[in-house]
Enzyme design. Structure first.
Site, short mmCIF file in Angstrom:
data_model
loop_
_atom_site.label_atom_id
_atom_site.label_comp_id
_atom_site.label_asym_id
_atom_site.label_seq_id
_atom_site.Cartn_x
_atom_site.Cartn_y
_atom_site.Cartn_z
CG HIS A 251 -2.06 -0.76 1.13
ND1 HIS A 251 -2.36 -1.90 1.80
CD2 HIS A 251 -3.15 -0.86 0.04
CE1 HIS A 251 -3.58 -2.65 1.54
NE2 HIS A 251 -4.02 -1.86 0.50
NE ARG B 189 -11.60 -0.58 1.63
CZ ARG B 189 -10.98 -0.06 0.87
NH1 ARG B 189 -9.92 -0.54 0.29
NH2 ARG B 189 -10.73 1.32 0.93
CG ASN C 260 -10.60 1.30 -3.44
OD1 ASN C 260 -10.62 2.37 -3.40
ND2 ASN C 260 -9.07 0.74 -3.61
CD GLU D 282 -10.04 -2.48 -7.23
OE1 GLU D 282 -9.10 -2.65 -8.32
OE2 GLU D 282 -9.92 -2.37 -6.32
CE LYS E 62 -9.58 6.98 -5.78
NZ LYS E 62 -9.52 5.61 -5.56
#
Lengths: 346, 319, 201
Positions: A193, A223, A225, A265, A317
């Site tokens: 990460h 979760r 993303n 995702e 991003k």
């Protein structure tokens, strides 16, 4: 869902599109009108029928096309699938989880019969009928992770747990949002990460890691993303960045709705039984902005979220070059009305 | 954690050595139990009249047997532990619940060789490890010491399965394990695992460090049974309640008896799940866990409620 | 693409003697020899047992490190001409080693990286290797596109020695590859390349 599987492409002529049903079930990741970074982990429990949360492993109308795209990627670059030698036990755990879930939840397409170590797997959509010995890799055409990974939507990485850390020691990653398995394999949770901005300072990863180290068998979590992608390209890998990076300069006010895709995702995490490793399934969903704005709430909310995104994240991003054009196009779908809480359509 | 517990029936109780019983649990609903990894434990919940006992036990294997789980229980003199209940009142046909297995003592499968060292009842997780290593074909040696020949549960079973990989020692006889020598002969890339009485674990780890073994290659099962002590009061800041912790129970047990459900996992001070913030304490915290760092213990702002206590009258927790 | 402050960037805390080790194996290149010499001066009394040094003599015109290493109370100094030959020799030394052997690495990031990589292949946890950076800050860079390694990189941006793409050198580091990651810098607009600066000296 009893739809036919679509035959569409995620490269070259990019014929990918979503059916209206597929749009309705899209896991829109924004719970409110402004961007908030959060770990947002929740139990990966059964959701409403037809939703992407109905089953632990979601198979949808793009199954056959996505598997075809994965086969192309692996043919061109076998390093997208790697497992360090000590991960063989975890590979079998992974195969077991996928085969049992898929056969249980989609009996019309998959079947698994077992007698001790003698397993028989049938995958009708891909025309596969395989007998093998569980635990003996020589009885499968590929190692177990690659074998079943070629038959299931979503990317997968497997984390070994040692010394209070998670180590990404195996994975089959062909649809990633710009990170390299070949480079990251063997890294720990903090290291892989590493390039993510902001979150380290917020201690987000420390908390997430602590939580995951105690992840329990039979209690998976999930979760969402998200990022944005130009063209419905699944293989947005750094390996091929020099081939797809220029797509980011092709966005014009006329083509935003068809070219710009929101990419979500659904990340689910499962404790694996024999190896004590943790499986990350990274199930990607693509939606064209033209499809997305057919849900009025999403049309209102997306521009509000994109407008409040910190610069570091826009940069990370890869949205920088087309953000303004996209915001201008989206503006006409935001009539200023309030939106309801949560991510689902009204 | 209770939500995920599995109801099981005691299918077999067997005396395998002096003061050691092996218990087999089978699922009540007949559905397969989860597969587990070598070194994993389960928390067994037993009802003794009005009292609920929750104890962690290592799963012995065989691995891959989803029709039942086996544990071994040593009878100890600890009055509040579950071992007396298991030895005196847990009979075939009894119903208890068990948690999903979790693992705080896993094999490091990168190792080129594994050195397993067990003392007494500490053999239980080590047996599952030997089973695992035998299956995947990684070199290993198992060194097992017991007090007397008859207290050596499972020696014959192990020798039958793994032959010369098994080395048995009786601590009362002269054939004591020569650890210094053993530790100096292992090839680079070996990992060591030890489970047994606290004193033995400390000895083995100290000798390994002195033999130049790096910390990353040393693994110990660090379960601690909650120990008794003087009673005290726990004030719960969020729920505005006060709970008395008696001599023979842990804070966690006292809270559970009072109807609360604080999170827990290992109940042995090893996993960190029950870490709780201490808002104030009129005495000293007696940290018995292996989880908090020395610095955190010194600061006194956190407590592991499954094993630790206070020496004082009153502690206020953020619960 | 962010470059700075990335967590995978390795830390090199400096050599300290493991007083318990029975065998000490030092791998060093160039000015890394000085780190070994300094350690003996500082903590020589803590270094018990056998000592073996594998040294890549890659510092031309530098002090005669080889004979200064020989002068230390060591059993053997393997003096090799390059990093690659030193690593090959290190394989020979460590293949027969036992637990109780402590591995140290000092010198360039490449030397350290390759030593840690070897230790891992021999089943040792990478964190057990004690490291100290000395000398050039030149990087070993892996091109994420063609996977080729470019050695001794001192500039950001650098041209991949294999496929010729212009690479941005990120601080993202892989211990397994013993390399930093290089990513095509002008993928979005070909030829749009930031100023090339020499920063890894």
């Amino acid at each position: 869902m009893n739809q036919e599987f679509k035959k569409t492409t995620f490269r070259d002529d990019y014929t990918f599109y979503n059916s209206p049903e597929s749009i309705r079930r899209f896991p829109f990741p924004f719970w409110e009108d402004k961007y908030m970074y959060s770990v947002n982990i929740e139990p990966h429990v059964k959701g409403p029928a037809g939703s992407v949360y109905e089953f632990p492993i979601d198979i949808n109308e793009h199954y056959v096309s996505e598997m075809a795209d994965r086969a192309i990627v692996l043919k061109e670059d076998p390093l997208r699938c790697q497992a360090l030698p000590h991960m063989m036990l975890a590979q079998w755990d992974f195969l077991e989880l996928l085969m049992t879930s898929m056969a249980r939840d989609y009996p019309q397409w998959f079947s698994l019969t077992t007698e001790g170590d003698h397993w028989h797997w049938i995958n009708k959509p891909l025309g596969i009928d395989q007998k093998f010995t569980f635990g003996d890799p020589s009885t499968l055409p590929q190692e177990p992770m690659e074998y079943i990974g070629r038959q299931c939507q979503g990317d997968f990485s497997i984390q070994d747990q040692r010394d209070g850390q998670l180590w990404m020691d195996a994975g089959i990653i062909t649809t990633q949002a710009d990170w390299s398995l070949d480079f990251d394999v063997g890294m720990n949770f903090m290291e892989w990460h590493g390039p993510v901005p902001l979150a380290h300072d917020m201690k987000v990863f420390d908390r997430a890691l602590k939580f995951l180290l105690n992840l329990q068998l039979g209690q998976p979590v999930r979760r969402l993303n998200w990022t944005m992608t130009i063209n419905p390209r699944l293989d947005t890998s750094p390996e091929n960045f020099h081939k797809w990076g220029s797509d980011r300069t092709t966005v014009t006010p006329e083509n935003v709705g068809d070219k710009v895709h929101l990419r979500v995702e659904l990340q689910a995490l499962f404790r694996l039984p024999r190896s004590n490793a943790i499986l990350f399934s990274i199930r990607g969903y693509l939606i064209k902005l033209r499809e997305l704005v057919t849900v009025p709430k999403w049309g209102r909310r997306l521009p509000r979220v994109l407008g409040s995104l910190p610069m570091e994240l826009i940069d990370y991003k890869g949205i920088t070059r087309y953000r303004d054009t996209t915001l201008e196009w989206l503006a006409k779908y935001d009539d200023g009305q309030p939106t309801s809480p949560g991510g689902g359509p009204d | 954690m209770s939500g995920a517990d599995i109801p099981v029936r005691v299918a077999r109780v067997e005396t395998v050595a002096e003061r050691i019983k092996r218990i087999r649990f089978v699922p009540v609903d007949g559905r397969p139990l989860p597969t587990f990894s070598a070194g994993a434990h389960t928390v067994v919940t037993m009802r003794d009249g009005a009292k609920t006992i929750k104890n962690p036990y290592s799963l012995m294997g065989p691995l891959g047997d989803t029709t039942g789980y086996e544990i071994s229980v040593l009878r100890t003199n600890n009055s509040h532990g579950g071992s007396q209940f298991v030895h005196e009142k847990l009979f075939e046909g009894a119903f208890v619940t068990i948690s999903h297995p979790s693992n705080l003592f896993a094999l490091d499968l990168r190792a080129r060789k594994h050195l397993l060292i067990a003392g007494g009842i500490g053999i239980t997780p080590i047996m599952a490890m030997a089973d695992q290593l035998h299956q995947i074909g990684t070199p290993f040696e198992l060194h097992y010491s017991t007090r007397t020949p008859s207290s050596g549960a499972y020696v014959d079973e192990l020798k039958q399965r793994y032959g010369r990989k098994i080395h048995h020692y009786q601590t009362v006889s002269a054939r004591r394990i020569d650890l210094a020598n053993l530790l100096s002969q292992q090839p680079l890339g070996t990992h060591l695992y030890v489970c047994g009485p606290d004193v033995m674990i400390e000895d083995v780890l100290r000798l390994a460090r002195e033999a130049g073994w790096p910390e990353q290659h040393l693994h110990a099962e660090h379960f601690t049974s909650p120990r008794g002590g003087l009673p005290f009061d726990v004030e719960l800041a969020k729920s505005a309640r006060t709970v008395r912790v008696k001599e023979d129970e842990s804070i966690l047990q006292a809270l559970e008896s009072a109807g609360l459900e604080p999170p827990y996992l290992c109940r042995g001070g090893a996993c960190g799940q029950c870490e709780t913030a201490v808002l104030s304490c009129d005495g000293n915290i007696l940290h018995y866990d292996h989880y908090l760092t020395d610095e955190e213990k010194e600061q006194g702002r956190k407590i592991m409620i499954c094993v630790s206590r206070i020496k004082g009258q009153r502690v206020t927790l953020d619960l | 693409m962010l470059v700075d402050g990335i967590k995978s960037r390795p830390q090199y805390p400096g050599l300290t003697a493991d007083a318990f080790a029975k065998v000490h194996v030092f791998a060093a290149d160039g000015d890394g020899a000085q780190a070994v010499i300094d350690l003996f001066e500082r903590q020589g009394r803590d270094i018990n047992g056998r000592v073996i040094v594998v040294y890549a003599d890659t510092a031309p015109g530098a002090p005669d490190y080889a004979s200064r290493l020989e002068a230390l109370p060591v059993e053997l100094v393997h003096c090799m001409p390059t990093v690659a030959t030193a690593i090959t020799r290190l394989v020979g030394v460590l293949n027969v080693a036992r637990m109780g052997t402590r591995i140290y690495a000092s010198g360039t990031e490449t030397m350290i990286g390759l030593t840690v990589q070897l230790a891992q292949e021999l089943g040792m946890d990478p964190a057990t290797v004690i490291t100290e950076h000395r000398g050039s800050r030149a990087r070993r860079v892996q091109c994420v596109h063609c996977k080729g390694m470019t050695e001794n990189v001192t500039t950001n941006i650098v041209t991949c020695a294999h496929c010729g793409l212009s690479l941005l050198v990120r601080d993202h580091y892989s211990k397994r590859r013993a390399a930093f990651q290089g990513v095509c810098v002008d993928a979005e607009v070909r030829g749009e390349i930031p100023e090339i600066t020499e920063i890894f000296k």
